[in-house]
Write a protein that holds these residues in place. Structure first.
Motif, short mmCIF file in Angstrom:
data_model
loop_
_atom_site.label_atom_id
_atom_site.label_comp_id
_atom_site.label_asym_id
_atom_site.label_seq_id
_atom_site.Cartn_x
_atom_site.Cartn_y
_atom_site.Cartn_z
N GLN A 33 3.11 7.54 4.60
CA GLN A 33 3.08 6.36 3.75
C GLN A 33 3.22 6.80 2.31
O GLN A 33 2.80 7.90 1.95
N SER A 34 3.80 5.93 1.50
CA SER A 34 3.96 6.23 0.07
C SER A 34 3.74 4.95 -0.72
O SER A 34 3.37 3.91 -0.16
N HIS A 35 3.99 5.02 -2.04
CA HIS A 35 3.88 3.82 -2.88
C HIS A 35 4.91 2.78 -2.48
O HIS A 35 4.81 1.61 -2.90
N HIS A 36 5.91 3.18 -1.70
CA HIS A 36 6.96 2.25 -1.28
C HIS A 36 6.83 1.87 0.19
O HIS A 36 7.81 1.49 0.83
N GLY A 37 5.62 1.96 0.72
CA GLY A 37 5.36 1.48 2.07
C GLY A 37 5.43 2.55 3.14
O GLY A 37 5.65 3.73 2.86
N ASP A 204 8.28 0.73 -9.02
CA ASP A 204 6.86 0.99 -8.80
C ASP A 204 6.13 -0.35 -8.77
O ASP A 204 6.33 -1.20 -9.65
N ALA A 205 5.32 -0.55 -7.77
CA ALA A 205 4.62 -1.83 -7.61
C ALA A 205 3.17 -1.58 -7.23
O ALA A 205 2.81 -0.51 -6.75
N MET A 206 2.34 -2.61 -7.44
CA MET A 206 0.93 -2.50 -7.08
C MET A 206 0.75 -2.37 -5.58
O MET A 206 -0.13 -1.67 -5.11
N GLY A 212 10.08 0.01 2.88
CA GLY A 212 11.23 -0.02 1.99
C GLY A 212 10.91 -0.38 0.55
O GLY A 212 11.79 -0.32 -0.31
N GLY A 213 9.67 -0.75 0.27
CA GLY A 213 9.29 -1.05 -1.11
C GLY A 213 10.03 -2.25 -1.67
O GLY A 213 10.42 -3.17 -0.96
N HIS A 214 10.23 -2.22 -2.99
CA HIS A 214 10.91 -3.30 -3.70
C HIS A 214 12.06 -2.69 -4.50
O HIS A 214 11.82 -1.91 -5.44
N ILE A 357 -6.68 -3.05 -0.17
CA ILE A 357 -6.39 -4.47 0.00
C ILE A 357 -6.30 -5.16 -1.35
O ILE A 357 -5.43 -6.01 -1.58
N PHE A 358 -7.18 -4.80 -2.27
CA PHE A 358 -7.20 -5.37 -3.62
C PHE A 358 -5.87 -5.16 -4.32
O PHE A 358 -5.28 -6.10 -4.87
N THR A 359 -5.37 -3.93 -4.31
CA THR A 359 -4.13 -3.64 -5.02
C THR A 359 -2.92 -4.24 -4.30
O THR A 359 -1.95 -4.67 -4.95
N ASP A 360 -2.96 -4.30 -2.98
CA ASP A 360 -1.85 -4.89 -2.24
C ASP A 360 -1.77 -6.40 -2.46
O ASP A 360 -0.68 -6.97 -2.57
N MET A 361 -2.92 -7.07 -2.51
CA MET A 361 -2.92 -8.52 -2.48
C MET A 361 -2.61 -9.19 -3.81
O MET A 361 -2.13 -10.33 -3.83
#
Length: 397
Positions: A33-37, A204-206, A212-214, A357-361
């Motif tokens: 897993q990474s910052h992009h899922g 880069d996203a929260m 695949g990220g954004h 969960i906090f950062t994802d939501m």
């Protein structure tokens, strides 16, 4: 509306709950897993587990290999899947694929379904939905669509820039929204390896839960055959509503599972952790937060179930799905925020799942329409309905 669940739905709910607990949550700390899922390798392992459990793509029609769930049934199953941030991937009900599958089933031709949809339902392919654009293009206001489609013989040439395109990296195909020469909008289907499509970068996203990220995409005179138009020319915005009302609601369902996970974590901690001579849960400040969590979770669930029920009755549900999107995104966020507070130091570290969960939501209050846009849209409709009602006696006089 009947709030009781059939024995069959209860059994399915329990199967999903057990599957998430035993097959998915143990993979949450997997290094793939990474910052992009989750990586493609991890996605495929999760999908294989979902398929082996007989739970893959349950919202798709039975003809395509799914379970053909109703919207209410999806509400129950998707909440359970959402209890883990990897759960929607394992069941192949993650965004944007879930919404794309629904749209394709409603609008695509038989040939398009065989080419793109069937492998997606089988979990072999992913997709993306390319609509959002950098300024001055379409964002919360889709009428600002700037990507163009120009007829060239039997084909169309698509040019423009898109960003915040969830799942773009690694997607096998895209649904692209473009403006026609007459100003209308049309949806086009395209393989992602088609000449002229460039993945410029991943943003880069929260959040880090979407495979695949954004991505930022560029379309340079991408040649798309007329046979790959999705639906009819000029009806892109109409089809967007076919996709968006249910897709807004399924976001609410999945994130409700995450909010419930955060609350369960905080509740267990508050029962066991002592301070000032008694468990945290017995202190009024913490107890009130737990009670508020329960109220927000229940309120969100009722909005979801009611809107899902309306959709099952054949209603469009545009107003109600906007209302549910605002209520659920804000209520579920409050639950997670309170859970962080209850956990204290544990809540701001990776010692529990709540920080993740906090950062994802947080982004949930923005994507699929910011809360402010939905409130504005609802207010316009409320005024219109009030004006119409006020004029009704005069019309009948």
């Amino acid at each position: 509306m009947d709030f009781s669940l059939s024995p069959e739905l209860i059994a399915l709910r329990d199967r999903v709950r057990q599957f998430i607990a035993e097959q998915v949550i143990p993979l949450e700390n997997d290094e793939r897993q990474s910052h992009h899922g989750p990586s493609e390798a991890l996605r495929r392992e999760l999908v294989a587990r979902g398929k082996a459990a007989g739970l893959l793509t349950p919202h798709a029609s039975r003809e395509l290999g799914g379970m053909g769930l109703t919207h209410v049934e999806k509400a129950v199953v998707f909440e359970e899947a959402g209890y883990s941030w990897l759960g929607p991937t394992a069941l192949n009900i993650h965004a944007p694929d879930e919404g794309n599958i629904h749209l394709m089933e409603e609008v695509a031709t038989p040939a398009q379904k065989e080419r793109w949809l069937r492998p997606q339902v089988a979990g072999e392919w992913r997709s993306c939905f390319a609509m959002t654009e950098p300024s001055p293009g379409a964002g919360a206001d889709p009428s600002m669509l700037a990507t163009t489609a120009v007829r060239d013989g039997d084909d169309y040439l698509i040019s423009g820039d898109k960003w915040f395109i969830t799942g773009a990296e690694g997607a096998h195909y895209a649904i692209v929204m473009a403006r026609m020469e007459d100003g209308s909008a049309t949806m086009f289907l395209t393989d992602m390896d088609r000449e002229g499509i460039t993945l410029v970068r991943n943003m880069d996203a929260m959040d880090a839960c979407f495979a695949g990220g954004h991505g930022v995409l560029r379309f340079d005179d991408v040649r798309i055959p007329a046979a790959d138009v999705l639906g009819e020319i000029g009806k892109g915005f109409r089809y967007a509503q076919v996709r968006l009302a249910p897709a807004r609601l399924t976001h609410c369902m999945r994130w409700l599972g995450q909010a419930r996970r955060a609350h369960d974590t905080a509740l267990n901690y508050a029962r066991q952790r002592h301070a000032f001579g008694k468990p945290l849960a017995e202190h009024e400040g913490v107890g009130f937060m737990l009670a508020d969590n329960d109220m927000d979770l229940t309120t969100a669930r009722l909005h979801i179930w009611h809107t899902a029920w309306l959709l099952d009755q054949g209603e469009k549900g545009n107003f109600e799905s906007s209302r549910a999107k605002v209520v659920c995104s804000e209520a579920e966020w409050r639950v997670v925020d309170r859970s962080v507070q209850i956990l204290g130091g544990q809540g701001v570290t990776g010692e529990t799942p709540v920080m993740r969960i906090f950062t994802d939501m947080r982004a949930f209050r923005i994507y699929d329409g910011p809360s402010e846009v939905h409130r504005w849209s609802m207010a316009r409709k409320l005024v219109h309905m009030a004006d119409k009602a006020a004029a009704a006696p005069e019309a009948g006089a």
